[in-house]
Motif scaffolding. Sequence first.
Motif, mmCIF file in Angstrom:
data_model
loop_
_atom_site.group_PDB
_atom_site.id
_atom_site.type_symbol
_atom_site.label_atom_id
_atom_site.label_comp_id
_atom_site.label_asym_id
_atom_site.label_seq_id
_atom_site.Cartn_x
_atom_site.Cartn_y
_atom_site.Cartn_z
ATOM 1 N N PHE A 170 -35.523 -69.133 43.772
ATOM 2 C CA PHE A 170 -36.601 -70.116 43.590
ATOM 3 C C PHE A 170 -37.606 -70.022 44.736
ATOM 4 C CE2 PHE A 170 -37.860 -74.704 44.290
ATOM 5 C CZ PHE A 170 -38.703 -74.806 43.192
ATOM 6 N N ILE A 171 -37.110 -69.868 45.955
ATOM 7 C CA ILE A 171 -37.990 -69.743 47.118
ATOM 8 C C ILE A 171 -38.789 -68.448 47.035
ATOM 9 C CG2 ILE A 171 -38.012 -69.420 49.630
ATOM 10 C CD1 ILE A 171 -35.496 -71.261 49.692
ATOM 11 N N ARG A 172 -38.137 -67.361 46.693
ATOM 12 C CA ARG A 172 -38.797 -66.053 46.677
ATOM 13 C C ARG A 172 -39.839 -65.937 45.571
ATOM 14 N NH1 ARG A 172 -33.310 -62.554 47.922
ATOM 15 N NH2 ARG A 172 -33.498 -62.586 50.207
ATOM 16 N N GLU A 173 -39.747 -66.785 44.552
ATOM 17 C CA GLU A 173 -40.788 -66.788 43.519
ATOM 18 C C GLU A 173 -42.119 -67.285 44.073
ATOM 19 O OE1 GLU A 173 -39.283 -69.212 40.393
ATOM 20 O OE2 GLU A 173 -37.818 -67.723 39.717
ATOM 21 N N CYS A 174 -42.067 -68.052 45.153
ATOM 22 C CA CYS A 174 -43.265 -68.552 45.832
ATOM 23 C C CYS A 174 -44.159 -69.377 44.914
ATOM 24 C CB CYS A 174 -44.063 -67.418 46.457
ATOM 25 S SG CYS A 174 -43.506 -66.982 48.114
ATOM 26 N N GLY A 175 -43.563 -70.097 43.969
ATOM 27 C CA GLY A 175 -44.342 -71.018 43.163
ATOM 28 C C GLY A 175 -44.767 -72.223 43.985
ATOM 29 N N HIS A 176 -45.590 -73.072 43.387
ATOM 30 C CA HIS A 176 -46.146 -74.196 44.140
ATOM 31 C C HIS A 176 -45.062 -75.113 44.693
ATOM 32 C CE1 HIS A 176 -49.261 -76.995 45.399
ATOM 33 N NE2 HIS A 176 -48.545 -77.977 44.875
ATOM 34 N N GLN A 177 -43.974 -75.314 43.932
ATOM 35 C CA GLN A 177 -42.941 -76.252 44.340
ATOM 36 C C GLN A 177 -42.203 -75.807 45.599
ATOM 37 O OE1 GLN A 177 -42.314 -79.203 43.098
ATOM 38 N NE2 GLN A 177 -43.596 -79.164 41.290
ATOM 39 N N ALA A 178 -42.148 -74.505 45.845
ATOM 40 C CA ALA A 178 -41.445 -73.986 47.025
ATOM 41 C C ALA A 178 -42.380 -73.199 47.936
ATOM 42 C CB ALA A 178 -40.279 -73.103 46.591
ATOM 43 N N ALA A 179 -43.677 -73.454 47.828
ATOM 44 C CA ALA A 179 -44.661 -72.646 48.557
ATOM 45 C C ALA A 179 -44.479 -72.734 50.071
ATOM 46 C CB ALA A 179 -46.071 -73.076 48.171
ATOM 47 N N LEU A 180 -44.212 -73.930 50.588
ATOM 48 C CA LEU A 180 -44.069 -74.070 52.036
ATOM 49 C C LEU A 180 -42.859 -73.289 52.524
ATOM 50 C CD1 LEU A 180 -44.813 -75.316 54.768
ATOM 51 C CD2 LEU A 180 -43.344 -77.261 54.187
ATOM 52 N N THR A 181 -41.722 -73.470 51.883
ATOM 53 C CA THR A 181 -40.513 -72.785 52.313
ATOM 54 C C THR A 181 -40.677 -71.279 52.193
ATOM 55 O OG1 THR A 181 -39.313 -74.687 51.409
ATOM 56 C CG2 THR A 181 -38.006 -72.815 52.111
ATOM 57 N N CYS A 182 -41.306 -70.836 51.112
ATOM 58 C CA CYS A 182 -41.589 -69.413 50.942
ATOM 59 C C CYS A 182 -42.475 -68.899 52.078
ATOM 60 C CB CYS A 182 -42.260 -69.175 49.598
ATOM 61 S SG CYS A 182 -42.787 -67.477 49.313
ATOM 62 N N GLY A 183 -43.400 -69.742 52.521
ATOM 63 C CA GLY A 183 -44.333 -69.349 53.566
ATOM 64 C C GLY A 183 -43.709 -69.167 54.933
ATOM 65 N N PHE A 184 -42.444 -69.553 55.084
ATOM 66 C CA PHE A 184 -41.765 -69.324 56.365
ATOM 67 C C PHE A 184 -41.511 -67.847 56.607
ATOM 68 C CE2 PHE A 184 -39.621 -73.768 56.042
ATOM 69 C CZ PHE A 184 -40.787 -74.367 56.517
ATOM 70 N N GLY A 185 -41.622 -67.044 55.566
ATOM 71 C CA GLY A 185 -41.511 -65.599 55.722
ATOM 72 C C GLY A 185 -40.091 -65.120 55.964
ATOM 73 N N GLU A 186 -39.932 -64.219 56.929
ATOM 74 C CA GLU A 186 -38.662 -63.528 57.133
ATOM 75 C C GLU A 186 -37.729 -64.254 58.107
ATOM 76 O OE1 GLU A 186 -37.701 -60.933 55.349
ATOM 77 O OE2 GLU A 186 -39.588 -61.222 54.272
ATOM 78 N N ARG A 187 -37.747 -65.552 58.139
ATOM 79 C CA ARG A 187 -36.813 -66.293 58.982
ATOM 80 C C ARG A 187 -35.389 -66.084 58.450
ATOM 81 N NH1 ARG A 187 -37.319 -72.200 59.579
ATOM 82 N NH2 ARG A 187 -35.179 -71.977 60.276
ATOM 83 N N PRO A 188 -34.364 -66.355 59.253
ATOM 84 C CA PRO A 188 -32.992 -66.111 58.782
ATOM 85 C C PRO A 188 -32.561 -67.092 57.688
ATOM 86 C CG PRO A 188 -32.978 -67.178 60.940
ATOM 87 C CD PRO A 188 -34.399 -66.807 60.661
ATOM 88 N N TYR A 189 -31.840 -66.565 56.723
ATOM 89 C CA TYR A 189 -31.226 -67.351 55.659
ATOM 90 C C TYR A 189 -29.734 -67.043 55.625
ATOM 91 C CZ TYR A 189 -35.605 -68.892 53.478
ATOM 92 O OH TYR A 189 -36.810 -69.491 53.224
ATOM 93 N N GLN A 190 -28.958 -68.021 55.217
ATOM 94 C CA GLN A 190 -27.562 -67.789 54.883
ATOM 95 C C GLN A 190 -27.375 -68.201 53.431
ATOM 96 O OE1 GLN A 190 -24.572 -68.448 57.755
ATOM 97 N NE2 GLN A 190 -23.001 -69.024 56.267
ATOM 98 N N VAL A 191 -27.191 -67.220 52.581
ATOM 99 C CA VAL A 191 -27.014 -67.467 51.155
ATOM 100 C C VAL A 191 -25.517 -67.553 50.882
ATOM 101 C CG1 VAL A 191 -27.440 -66.609 48.826
ATOM 102 C CG2 VAL A 191 -29.158 -66.261 50.618
#
Length: 311
Positions: A170-191
């Motif tokens: 959902f974040i990687r789709e970069c739609g409007h609903q997750a645009a801010l989180t997507c905009g954080f770029g390559e920060r670390p994630y734990q999936v």
Amino acid sequence: MKRFFMSLLVLLLVLIGALAWQFMPSPLPVPNDLVVQVPPANPPPELKVSVLFTGQILSKAGLAYRGGSLSEERSSQMAPILVEHPRGTLMIDAGFGRNVDAHMAAAQFLVRALSKYEKGVPAAEQLKSSGYDFGKLKGIVLTHAHWDHSSGAEDLPEVPLWVPQAEMDFIRECGHQAALTCGFGERPYQVYAFEGGPYLGFDSHHDVWGDGSVVMVPAPGHTPGSVIVFVTLAGGQRYAFVGDLAWAKEGIDIPAERPLLGRMAVAEDAAQVRRALVHMHQLQRALPNLLVVPAHDLRVLTKLPRYGNAS
């Protein structure tokens, strides 16, 4: 021409009536078929839960749940939850960050039109001023990736964001609903995966520390990868941090969904949300030691210890 205007008037009245109907009380039906098996837990006595208040959005009760008053003002808090375990600390959601003005300006029109916000002290600044050891902060567990839950994560760029695969997509789709989180770029994630079996009526779960103290379950609907975080203390107190499954506790207590405007603002899967609301209502009724905590309800959040005074 007269017939045209009469038809237009009838259509307008129908639309007004349909919109008004969405604000009328409409409790969701609740079956009596839930059988609860309380899962074992062995939380350490040092486990602590506390809340940090970072700002608020002022809106109306009637926008939070069907049947609420459109004249009653409600404070929707932006309040990260700190869960301090001997093996590491997790922050559930991140509240408002330093750049909340820009984040709010980019929010959906309906959010900006129907509410106003007030800034507080971001979580990162509160922790820093208290002398907190940031090396203990293992991750920010997002109940979902909407901007008002991830805004403060921008101030903690080295801290991994914990999300399940569905929310990562959902974040990687970069739609409007997750645009801010997507905009954080390559920060670390734990999936993380839900490798465990059924848990309190949910199909699967992820036990963070393996002792039953912090458990995430999938609760899609508000977003594709929304989760509920269950926390169990050594004394037996249980919390269910349900994110935006409900914006107000009445959503669980009645139970009642959001009115149409609220559902439109977040483009959620209403059927999935209804099922989860009913299930959490049933759990709350079956487990007297369970406190269900919507992410924004001030009245419930004030029942938690405030950071710095946690015991």
